[in-house]
Design a protein around this motif. Sequence first.
Motif, mmCIF file in Angstrom:
data_model
loop_
_atom_site.group_PDB
_atom_site.id
_atom_site.type_symbol
_atom_site.label_atom_id
_atom_site.label_comp_id
_atom_site.label_asym_id
_atom_site.label_seq_id
_atom_site.Cartn_x
_atom_site.Cartn_y
_atom_site.Cartn_z
ATOM 1 N N LEU A 1 43.642 26.546 39.589
ATOM 2 C CA LEU A 1 44.298 27.514 40.464
ATOM 3 C C LEU A 1 45.688 26.968 40.769
ATOM 4 C CD1 LEU A 1 44.430 29.996 42.265
ATOM 5 C CD2 LEU A 1 43.082 28.772 43.990
ATOM 6 N N VAL A 2 46.714 27.700 40.341
ATOM 7 C CA VAL A 2 48.097 27.221 40.410
ATOM 8 C C VAL A 2 48.858 27.982 41.490
ATOM 9 C CG1 VAL A 2 50.261 26.941 39.114
ATOM 10 C CG2 VAL A 2 48.052 26.666 37.946
ATOM 11 N N ALA A 3 49.602 27.223 42.317
ATOM 12 C CA ALA A 3 50.411 27.856 43.362
ATOM 13 C C ALA A 3 51.893 27.523 43.248
ATOM 14 C CB ALA A 3 49.917 27.436 44.738
ATOM 15 N N THR A 4 52.233 26.490 42.483
ATOM 16 C CA THR A 4 53.622 26.022 42.398
ATOM 17 C C THR A 4 54.504 27.066 41.722
ATOM 18 O OG1 THR A 4 52.719 23.800 42.139
ATOM 19 C CG2 THR A 4 55.063 24.073 41.665
ATOM 20 N N ASN A 5 55.728 27.223 42.225
ATOM 21 C CA ASN A 5 56.665 28.206 41.669
ATOM 22 C C ASN A 5 57.535 27.629 40.549
ATOM 23 O OD1 ASN A 5 56.147 30.628 43.101
ATOM 24 N ND2 ASN A 5 57.009 29.682 44.933
ATOM 25 N N PRO A 6 57.939 28.480 39.584
ATOM 26 C CA PRO A 6 57.584 29.893 39.444
ATOM 27 C C PRO A 6 56.153 30.035 38.931
ATOM 28 C CG PRO A 6 58.992 29.233 37.631
ATOM 29 C CD PRO A 6 58.877 28.034 38.533
ATOM 30 N N VAL A 7 55.299 30.603 39.763
ATOM 31 C CA VAL A 7 53.856 30.511 39.556
ATOM 32 C C VAL A 7 53.385 31.161 38.259
ATOM 33 C CG1 VAL A 7 53.259 32.575 40.920
ATOM 34 C CG2 VAL A 7 51.628 30.690 40.698
ATOM 35 N N ASP A 8 53.985 32.282 37.855
ATOM 36 C CA ASP A 8 53.530 32.963 36.639
ATOM 37 C C ASP A 8 53.778 32.098 35.404
ATOM 38 O OD1 ASP A 8 52.915 35.649 37.939
ATOM 39 O OD2 ASP A 8 55.017 35.391 38.470
ATOM 40 N N ILE A 9 54.948 31.513 35.340
ATOM 41 C CA ILE A 9 55.308 30.689 34.182
ATOM 42 C C ILE A 9 54.518 29.380 34.180
ATOM 43 C CG2 ILE A 9 57.200 29.382 33.123
ATOM 44 C CD1 ILE A 9 59.050 31.694 34.092
ATOM 45 N N SER B 1 46.264 22.985 28.983
ATOM 46 C CA SER B 1 44.857 22.623 29.216
ATOM 47 C C SER B 1 43.939 22.985 28.058
ATOM 48 C CB SER B 1 44.332 23.304 30.485
ATOM 49 O OG SER B 1 44.212 24.704 30.299
ATOM 50 N N GLY B 2 44.243 24.088 27.377
ATOM 51 C CA GLY B 2 43.357 24.562 26.319
ATOM 52 C C GLY B 2 42.116 25.264 26.855
ATOM 53 N N LEU B 3 42.065 25.511 28.163
ATOM 54 C CA LEU B 3 40.916 26.197 28.757
ATOM 55 C C LEU B 3 40.962 27.698 28.477
ATOM 56 C CD1 LEU B 3 40.716 24.454 32.265
ATOM 57 C CD2 LEU B 3 39.104 24.191 30.381
ATOM 58 N N PRO B 4 39.822 28.377 28.553
ATOM 59 C CA PRO B 4 39.825 29.839 28.394
ATOM 60 C C PRO B 4 40.687 30.489 29.466
ATOM 61 C CG PRO B 4 37.578 28.963 28.356
ATOM 62 C CD PRO B 4 38.471 27.835 28.777
ATOM 63 N N LYS B 5 41.280 31.618 29.115
ATOM 64 C CA LYS B 5 42.231 32.291 30.009
ATOM 65 C C LYS B 5 41.638 32.641 31.362
ATOM 66 C CE LYS B 5 41.403 37.093 28.513
ATOM 67 N NZ LYS B 5 40.056 36.857 27.989
ATOM 68 N N GLU B 6 40.348 32.964 31.399
ATOM 69 C CA GLU B 6 39.732 33.383 32.662
ATOM 70 C C GLU B 6 39.601 32.226 33.650
ATOM 71 O OE1 GLU B 6 36.323 32.736 29.682
ATOM 72 O OE2 GLU B 6 38.296 33.722 29.673
ATOM 73 N N ARG B 7 39.749 30.990 33.160
ATOM 74 C CA ARG B 7 39.597 29.832 34.037
ATOM 75 C C ARG B 7 40.931 29.184 34.399
ATOM 76 N NH1 ARG B 7 36.173 25.641 32.074
ATOM 77 N NH2 ARG B 7 35.485 26.581 30.128
ATOM 78 N N VAL B 8 42.016 29.916 34.162
ATOM 79 C CA VAL B 8 43.338 29.476 34.612
ATOM 80 C C VAL B 8 43.962 30.642 35.380
ATOM 81 C CG1 VAL B 8 45.593 28.573 33.961
ATOM 82 C CG2 VAL B 8 43.566 27.944 32.621
ATOM 83 N N ILE B 9 44.125 30.459 36.678
ATOM 84 C CA ILE B 9 44.550 31.540 37.569
ATOM 85 C C ILE B 9 45.763 31.082 38.376
ATOM 86 C CG2 ILE B 9 43.821 33.109 39.425
ATOM 87 C CD1 ILE B 9 40.910 32.302 38.751
ATOM 88 N N GLY B 10 46.722 31.977 38.557
ATOM 89 C CA GLY B 10 47.852 31.698 39.440
ATOM 90 C C GLY B 10 47.703 32.480 40.736
ATOM 91 N N SER B 11 48.322 31.992 41.794
ATOM 92 C CA SER B 11 48.257 32.723 43.065
ATOM 93 C C SER B 11 48.989 34.062 42.978
ATOM 94 C CB SER B 11 48.838 31.888 44.207
ATOM 95 O OG SER B 11 50.148 31.448 43.910
ATOM 96 N N GLY B 12 49.866 34.210 41.970
ATOM 97 C CA GLY B 12 50.478 35.503 41.666
ATOM 98 C C GLY B 12 51.113 36.183 42.853
ATOM 99 N N THR B 13 50.779 37.440 43.053
ATOM 100 C CA THR B 13 51.366 38.223 44.143
ATOM 101 C C THR B 13 50.379 38.413 45.299
ATOM 102 O OG1 THR B 13 50.779 40.220 42.898
ATOM 103 C CG2 THR B 13 53.057 39.468 42.734
ATOM 104 N N ILE B 14 49.434 37.468 45.444
ATOM 105 C CA ILE B 14 48.459 37.616 46.532
ATOM 106 C C ILE B 14 49.144 37.574 47.900
ATOM 107 C CG2 ILE B 14 47.835 35.135 46.715
ATOM 108 C CD1 ILE B 14 44.879 36.225 47.108
ATOM 109 N N LEU B 15 50.152 36.711 48.045
ATOM 110 C CA LEU B 15 50.861 36.624 49.320
ATOM 111 C C LEU B 15 51.789 37.818 49.510
ATOM 112 C CD1 LEU B 15 51.709 35.258 51.927
ATOM 113 C CD2 LEU B 15 53.231 33.778 50.595
ATOM 114 N N ASP B 16 52.467 38.239 48.441
ATOM 115 C CA ASP B 16 53.352 39.412 48.531
ATOM 116 C C ASP B 16 52.546 40.642 48.939
ATOM 117 O OD1 ASP B 16 55.771 38.054 47.104
ATOM 118 O OD2 ASP B 16 54.076 37.767 45.769
ATOM 119 N N THR B 17 51.341 40.774 48.360
ATOM 120 C CA THR B 17 50.455 41.887 48.695
ATOM 121 C C THR B 17 50.042 41.818 50.161
ATOM 122 O OG1 THR B 17 49.642 42.182 46.443
ATOM 123 C CG2 THR B 17 48.173 42.878 48.213
ATOM 124 N N ALA B 18 49.752 40.613 50.644
ATOM 125 C CA ALA B 18 49.395 40.443 52.061
ATOM 126 C C ALA B 18 50.570 40.808 52.963
ATOM 127 C CB ALA B 18 48.959 39.004 52.318
#
Length: 316
Positions: free
Chosen positions: A119-127, A136-153
Amino acid sequence: MTIKCTNKVALIGTGFVGSSYAFALLNQGIAHELVMIDLNKEKADGDARDLKHGLAFASPMKIYAGDYSDCKDSDIVVITAGANQQPGETRLDLVEKNIKIFKNIVGSVMDSGFNGIFLVATNPVDILTYATWKFSGLPKERVIGSGTILDTARLRYLVGEHFDIDTRNIHAYIMGEHGDTEFPVWSHTTIGASQLNELIEMEQENVQKDLNDIFINVRDAAYHIIERKGATYYGIAMGLARITKAIFNNENSILTVSALLEGENQEQDIYIGVPAIINRGGVRKVVELPLNEKEKTQFTHSAETLKNVMKNSLEA
């Protein structure tokens, strides 16, 4: 992925965001075990000791300072480490500095034998979330960014304030880059069970101005906070805690995170802020909202902005 009885988080970076996230975890009783990792080992140890002194007022949790080897049996590794956004700097200005930092962090985590969720929070978070996936080589579903969760809030809060309605009864999304090209999805904004366009005349000039003012305040919120106190951390820490809770509780909750697109909204090979279903396995599915023409154009512009920066930064 094997489900264990112990929900363990490894936190990398105990600065403002990391320590605030740890505090949120403890207050909400989200994890059973928390290891805090930082280049400044004294700071990590100090934070761990300080948090443990609050255990009498919270749920049981094992809290300690550690190192990358402690990531091996962690369910989630949360990365908040990296260079901070300075006054006058955009999130995209941080790319070069933080890509180098992340290559080392992700490599060290994977060397431990880690096989959980990033779970990544560091900016620029998408990149940086895209970089974490690649490194990491991990499957895509197991690498998540905080994205726009705060903007949405932030959007939900400001819309609620404008209409004098509890924030929790506002359902709205910010999509796109967590940054200057993000946009509000007004076509899917609801207050209670009513669509926004059923409650107000969306095309009226004064209404358009009000909605635009709300969005500008959302988009520029970080700049205003950074000018006043040097950094933002409470809001994003609570957003990270919310994602962590959704994972550990196998909630199948829809949250606006940075997830990899593989054709959704006509975009490929990019991490960007979108609504997604989050459960114990990470991203179960990206929710593809039907956008209107203006929103489609905004989403494409945001994605192209990220792709252009990524092309230059990840080729090095």
